[in-house]
Design a protein around this motif. Sequence first.
Motif, PDB file in Angstrom:
ATOM      1  N   ARG A 142     103.480  54.191   4.805  1.00 21.71           N
ATOM      2  CA  ARG A 142     103.466  56.221   4.387  1.00 21.71           C
ATOM      3  C   ARG A 142     104.380  56.571   4.368  1.00 21.71           C
ATOM      4  NH1 ARG A 142      99.505  59.664   6.977  1.00 21.71           N
ATOM      5  NH2 ARG A 142      99.842  58.228   8.454  1.00 21.71           N
ATOM      6  N   PRO A 143     104.712  57.489   3.773  1.00 22.33           N
ATOM      7  CA  PRO A 143     106.306  58.215   3.953  1.00 22.33           C
ATOM      8  C   PRO A 143     106.944  58.901   5.411  1.00 22.33           C
ATOM      9  CG  PRO A 143     105.298  59.054   2.041  1.00 22.33           C
ATOM     10  CD  PRO A 143     104.291  57.679   2.867  1.00 22.33           C
ATOM     11  N   TRP A 144     107.367  58.532   5.660  1.00 20.74           N
ATOM     12  CA  TRP A 144     107.592  59.117   7.455  1.00 20.74           C
ATOM     13  C   TRP A 144     107.496  60.699   7.621  1.00 20.74           C
ATOM     14  CZ3 TRP A 144     111.587  63.425   8.461  1.00 20.74           C
ATOM     15  CH2 TRP A 144     112.155  63.352   7.670  1.00 20.74           C
ATOM     16  N   ARG A 145     107.663  61.324   6.537  1.00 15.89           N
ATOM     17  CA  ARG A 145     107.200  63.021   6.644  1.00 15.89           C
ATOM     18  C   ARG A 145     105.637  62.818   6.892  1.00 15.89           C
ATOM     19  NH1 ARG A 145     111.376  66.285   7.107  1.00 15.89           N
ATOM     20  NH2 ARG A 145     112.899  65.906   5.464  1.00 15.89           N
ATOM     21  N   ASP A 146     105.066  62.373   6.327  1.00 15.87           N
ATOM     22  CA  ASP A 146     103.602  62.802   6.034  1.00 15.87           C
ATOM     23  C   ASP A 146     102.988  61.777   7.936  1.00 15.87           C
ATOM     24  OD1 ASP A 146     103.202  63.187   3.826  1.00 15.87           O
ATOM     25  OD2 ASP A 146     102.480  61.049   3.082  1.00 15.87           O
ATOM     26  N   GLN A 147     104.157  61.023   8.129  1.00 13.09           N
ATOM     27  CA  GLN A 147     103.477  60.393   9.832  1.00 13.09           C
ATOM     28  C   GLN A 147     103.602  60.785  10.486  1.00 13.09           C
ATOM     29  OE1 GLN A 147     104.251  56.340  10.253  1.00 13.09           O
ATOM     30  NE2 GLN A 147     105.219  55.280   8.439  1.00 13.09           N
ATOM     31  N   LEU A 148     105.116  61.773  10.561  1.00  8.49           N
ATOM     32  CA  LEU A 148     105.216  62.473  11.308  1.00  8.49           C
ATOM     33  C   LEU A 148     104.017  63.612  11.512  1.00  8.49           C
ATOM     34  CD1 LEU A 148     107.823  62.716  13.432  1.00  8.49           C
ATOM     35  CD2 LEU A 148     108.559  63.851  11.761  1.00  8.49           C
ATOM     36  N   ALA A 149     103.896  64.524  10.669  1.00  6.04           N
ATOM     37  CA  ALA A 149     102.778  65.394  10.433  1.00  6.04           C
ATOM     38  C   ALA A 149     101.488  65.090  11.177  1.00  6.04           C
ATOM     39  CB  ALA A 149     103.207  66.319   8.599  1.00  6.04           C
ATOM     40  N   THR A 150     101.108  63.546  11.226  1.00  9.17           N
ATOM     41  CA  THR A 150      99.889  63.486  11.223  1.00  9.17           C
ATOM     42  C   THR A 150     100.091  63.245  12.396  1.00  9.17           C
ATOM     43  OG1 THR A 150      99.849  61.353   9.977  1.00  9.17           O
ATOM     44  CG2 THR A 150      98.361  63.092   8.705  1.00  9.17           C
ATOM     45  N   ALA A 151     100.958  62.847  13.359  1.00 12.75           N
ATOM     46  CA  ALA A 151     101.231  62.141  14.444  1.00 12.75           C
ATOM     47  C   ALA A 151     100.037  62.829  15.579  1.00 12.75           C
ATOM     48  CB  ALA A 151     102.685  62.059  14.918  1.00 12.75           C
ATOM     49  N   ILE A 152      99.989  62.214  16.745  1.00  8.57           N
ATOM     50  CA  ILE A 152      99.257  62.505  17.902  1.00  8.57           C
ATOM     51  C   ILE A 152      99.985  63.475  18.476  1.00  8.57           C
ATOM     52  CG2 ILE A 152      98.206  61.280  19.996  1.00  8.57           C
ATOM     53  CD1 ILE A 152      97.663  58.876  18.979  1.00  8.57           C
ATOM     54  N   ARG A 153      99.326  64.261  18.741  1.00  4.92           N
ATOM     55  CA  ARG A 153      99.597  65.212  19.464  1.00  4.92           C
ATOM     56  C   ARG A 153      98.643  65.849  20.799  1.00  4.92           C
ATOM     57  NH1 ARG A 153     103.484  67.436  16.367  1.00  4.92           N
ATOM     58  NH2 ARG A 153     103.551  66.476  13.880  1.00  4.92           N
ATOM     59  N   SER A 154      98.221  65.315  20.891  1.00  2.75           N
ATOM     60  CA  SER A 154      97.300  66.222  22.495  1.00  2.75           C
ATOM     61  C   SER A 154      97.254  64.889  23.238  1.00  2.75           C
ATOM     62  CB  SER A 154      96.254  65.635  22.082  1.00  2.75           C
ATOM     63  OG  SER A 154      94.971  65.047  22.478  1.00  2.75           O
ATOM     64  N   PRO A 155      97.101  64.603  24.633  1.00  3.19           N
ATOM     65  CA  PRO A 155      97.223  63.701  25.475  1.00  3.19           C
ATOM     66  C   PRO A 155      95.301  63.178  25.080  1.00  3.19           C
ATOM     67  CG  PRO A 155      98.109  66.084  26.850  1.00  3.19           C
ATOM     68  CD  PRO A 155      97.334  66.042  25.275  1.00  3.19           C
ATOM     69  N   ALA A 156      94.668  63.885  25.080  1.00  3.84           N
ATOM     70  CA  ALA A 156      93.527  63.627  24.958  1.00  3.84           C
ATOM     71  C   ALA A 156      93.270  62.225  24.030  1.00  3.84           C
ATOM     72  CB  ALA A 156      91.854  64.514  24.706  1.00  3.84           C
ATOM     73  N   GLU A 157      93.690  63.043  22.438  1.00  4.77           N
ATOM     74  CA  GLU A 157      93.309  61.941  21.065  1.00  4.77           C
ATOM     75  C   GLU A 157      94.797  60.667  21.640  1.00  4.77           C
ATOM     76  OE1 GLU A 157      95.553  63.577  18.447  1.00  4.77           O
ATOM     77  OE2 GLU A 157      94.656  61.809  16.587  1.00  4.77           O
ATOM     78  N   LEU A 158      95.634  60.702  22.636  1.00  6.85           N
ATOM     79  CA  LEU A 158      96.574  59.524  22.952  1.00  6.85           C
ATOM     80  C   LEU A 158      95.763  58.393  23.421  1.00  6.85           C
ATOM     81  CD1 LEU A 158      98.735  58.079  22.360  1.00  6.85           C
ATOM     82  CD2 LEU A 158      99.685  59.125  24.643  1.00  6.85           C
ATOM     83  N   ARG A 159      94.614  59.170  24.672  1.00 10.34           N
ATOM     84  CA  ARG A 159      93.562  58.667  25.644  1.00 10.34           C
ATOM     85  C   ARG A 159      92.562  57.783  24.938  1.00 10.34           C
ATOM     86  NH1 ARG A 159      94.501  58.668  31.046  1.00 10.34           N
ATOM     87  NH2 ARG A 159      95.999  59.708  32.005  1.00 10.34           N
ATOM     88  N   ARG A 160      92.678  58.494  23.339  1.00 10.51           N
ATOM     89  CA  ARG A 160      90.899  58.388  23.261  1.00 10.51           C
ATOM     90  C   ARG A 160      91.506  56.971  22.074  1.00 10.51           C
ATOM     91  NH1 ARG A 160      89.498  59.289  18.743  1.00 10.51           N
ATOM     92  NH2 ARG A 160      91.163  61.273  18.079  1.00 10.51           N
ATOM     93  N   ARG A 161      92.877  57.281  21.406  1.00  7.67           N
ATOM     94  CA  ARG A 161      92.859  56.548  20.701  1.00  7.67           C
ATOM     95  C   ARG A 161      92.765  54.773  21.150  1.00  7.67           C
ATOM     96  NH1 ARG A 161      95.170  57.607  16.068  1.00  7.67           N
ATOM     97  NH2 ARG A 161      95.193  55.096  15.395  1.00  7.67           N
ATOM     98  N   LEU A 162      93.494  54.833  22.775  1.00  4.10           N
ATOM     99  CA  LEU A 162      94.332  53.692  23.196  1.00  4.10           C
ATOM    100  C   LEU A 162      92.802  53.090  24.255  1.00  4.10           C
ATOM    101  CD1 LEU A 162      97.802  54.429  23.742  1.00  4.10           C
ATOM    102  CD2 LEU A 162      96.935  52.144  22.288  1.00  4.10           C
TER     103      LEU A 162
END
Length: 338
Positions: free
Chosen positions: A20-40
């Motif tokens: 995906r284009p980089w701007r889309d990827q940046l717009a949907t980047a992970i932005r919370s500690p909870a989401e980061l933990r959940r995704r891993l």
Amino acid sequence: MTATGEHSSLQTPAAGSSARPWRDQLATAIRSPAELRRRLGLAADPTGDDHGFPVLVPEAYLSRMRPGDPDDPLLRQVLPLALEGVVVDGFSADPVGESACQAAPGLLRKYRGRALLVATGACAVHCRYCFRRHYPYQDRPRGRHWWSTAIEHVAADPTIDEVILSGGDPLVLGNQTLAAILSDLGDIAHLRRLRFHTRMPVVLPERVDDALLSALVGRPWPMVMVLHANHPNEIDAGVATAIARLRSVGLLVLNQAVLLAGVNDDVDVLARLSNALFTAGALPYYLHVLDPVAGAAHYAVPDRRAQDLVAGVRERLPGYLVPRLVREVAGASGKVPL
Ligand SMILES: *Cc1c(COP(=O)(O)O)cnc(C)c1O
Ligand code: SF4
């Protein structure tokens, strides 16, 4: 090397077409500690505290982490920990005295002969050890009027022979903006070099798109791109492609790393980082000791240990794969070797 063999590989390698284009990827980047933990697949942290420095992790970077491993060396660079709340003597909000070096809005005169253009405060990832973690990152939408003042200052001072586009991350700017800045700088006869300091080709390699290459090609000075990778796991095929593309338009690609306890304070890891960089087309340049920024004391590696680690790398690898071990010292005219 034959003209038909090796040289044919100098054609611009294609960017990953499925990405995906980089701007889309940046717009949907992970932005919370909870989401980061959940995704891993990691246990939730009841405090969930980001210590005033928001989490920011693009998918492309997340995809290089090992699920379920709280000690993953990439995760450790971006996951807030309760340790960040510990107050440690000597660790402050502006450890390198950067706020004292402003020569014009967005222009820092820190190093002799070189001017840093702080093109944006934004980054593509938030590194917990960053010395800028206490700066107001997001609140600077800027237009041409802003950088024209900085460029006038560069034009008026013939002792400046190199401009360093820095930040934040200068590749957060769009290609048209970058092209306009480079064109304005191109009119200054006393400039001899142009440099970028960026983590973007490592964390979001799709940023090195065709329009960026077009903006870089054909400028009047040699250009250097200093990347920022700290661990060999950061160098995947996408990063190698991004580096190859930068080299295909003539850039010299270097890397600076920060020595971080629990991430890369190990001879084997540092040697693998140098090898991975070289295989991908970049040379190791600096290994920085940590800037003593408040909230990052748990990443600190003692000087003596740092020197031993680099000596260990030197025993294993050719000199051109051994990074220079340096420290940033407030008020010094350049990096100070350890
Ligand atoms: C160290 C550093 C510089 C200057 O580097 P030199 O190669 O010593 O001129 C510029 N920008 C950033 C972000 C740095 O860390
Ligand atoms: S990318 Fe660089 S400037 Fe941005 S948070 Fe990371 S270390 Fe700091």
